[in-house]
Design an enzyme around this catalytic site. Sequence first.
Site, PDB file in Angstrom:
ATOM      1  N   GLN A   1      33.751 112.388  47.450  1.00 55.44           N
ATOM      2  CA  GLN A   1      34.389 112.577  48.605  1.00 55.44           C
ATOM      3  C   GLN A   1      35.016 114.189  48.599  1.00 55.44           C
ATOM      4  OE1 GLN A   1      35.169 110.985  51.365  1.00 55.44           O
ATOM      5  NE2 GLN A   1      34.113 109.175  50.801  1.00 55.44           N
ATOM      6  N   SER A   2      34.222 115.053  48.135  1.00 49.31           N
ATOM      7  CA  SER A   2      34.541 116.428  48.014  1.00 49.31           C
ATOM      8  C   SER A   2      34.651 117.003  49.344  1.00 49.31           C
ATOM      9  CB  SER A   2      33.396 117.092  47.304  1.00 49.31           C
ATOM     10  OG  SER A   2      33.532 118.817  47.580  1.00 49.31           O
TER      11      SER A   2
END
Length: 318
Positions: free
Chosen positions: A75-76
Amino acid sequence: MKGLNEFDRIPLALLPTPLHKLENISRILGTNVWIKRDDLTGIGLGGNKVRKLEFLLADAKKKGAEIIFTTGGAQSNHAMLTAACVKKLGMTPILILKKRGVTDRKGNQLLEYLMDTDVRFMDTDSYDDIYAEMDRVGMESGKPYYKIPCGGSNAIGALGYIACMKEIADSGIHFDHVICAEGSGGTHAGVALGAKLYMPETKTMGMMVDDDPFDLITSGIMREAAQLLELDMDITPADVHLLNMCGPGYAIASEEGNAAIRMMAENEGLFLDPVYTGKAFAGLIRLAKEGAFKPTDNVLFLYSGGAGGLFAVDIDLD
Ligand SMILES: *Cc1c(COP(=O)(O)O)cnc(C)c1O
């Protein structure tokens, strides 16, 4: 010193970002709390990485890159914003992400899907494995490629936050404290070095959202950035001020962070995220409650974005 304007930079962010006081939260916490709206950098859902990418992608372009690699967790925000900026500039992003966190089509994974991004997962805890994979894929493509480290956190990326501190100094408002989230160190490195240059009376602090040795990491990036700027300056880990707000772990919501998200939402109508800004703002609240700020202090919170993550992680406020 070399001027910031001597470095290649591609304008991507809408700057300056707004800076304003949080009246209700200031009243609750008994000090003057201000917010720097880097959630409004103007591409993707906004966020701090756009400032770093202005310098990193300029460097990549200058070196003739066609493919841009970067990495991070599933989920960067950084990976998502890199894809957005790279596509906008007509290059090809390839994201090689750690298979850690929420990998289904939620949050930033959804946004990457909407941008038709080449996203690959690697089941590893080592970024070195991932950087080696980037070289393998890059060589195989036969095209010139450029690797952006996790979080865009190197000396070139940190220039974005040195420039941000100049932007804040140019507001003419004196800040006693500047507080930011710390996930890979580049933002805080730029903030801390920028403060030394443009706001020497200002204290800076990074709120750790991961358990890495950030005194070493951050001072290391600061030293490299100081070299880039040809500054004659001694930088040691003692120049780095930290508070560990990680709680149960990176990208796992914490109770204190959730309470901070609630306080900001309820009083100011702004939505912090559970991975970075919620935990960072919880650190500011904790310091205020411990009496670390005077009633007359101006405390600036760097709102570094993260909206994408808000829709990926479960938040339990009960
Ligand atoms: C990446 C990120 C940070 C932390 O910045 P680093 O330079 O990686 O330490 C803070 N907030 C948000 C929303 C981020 O995406």
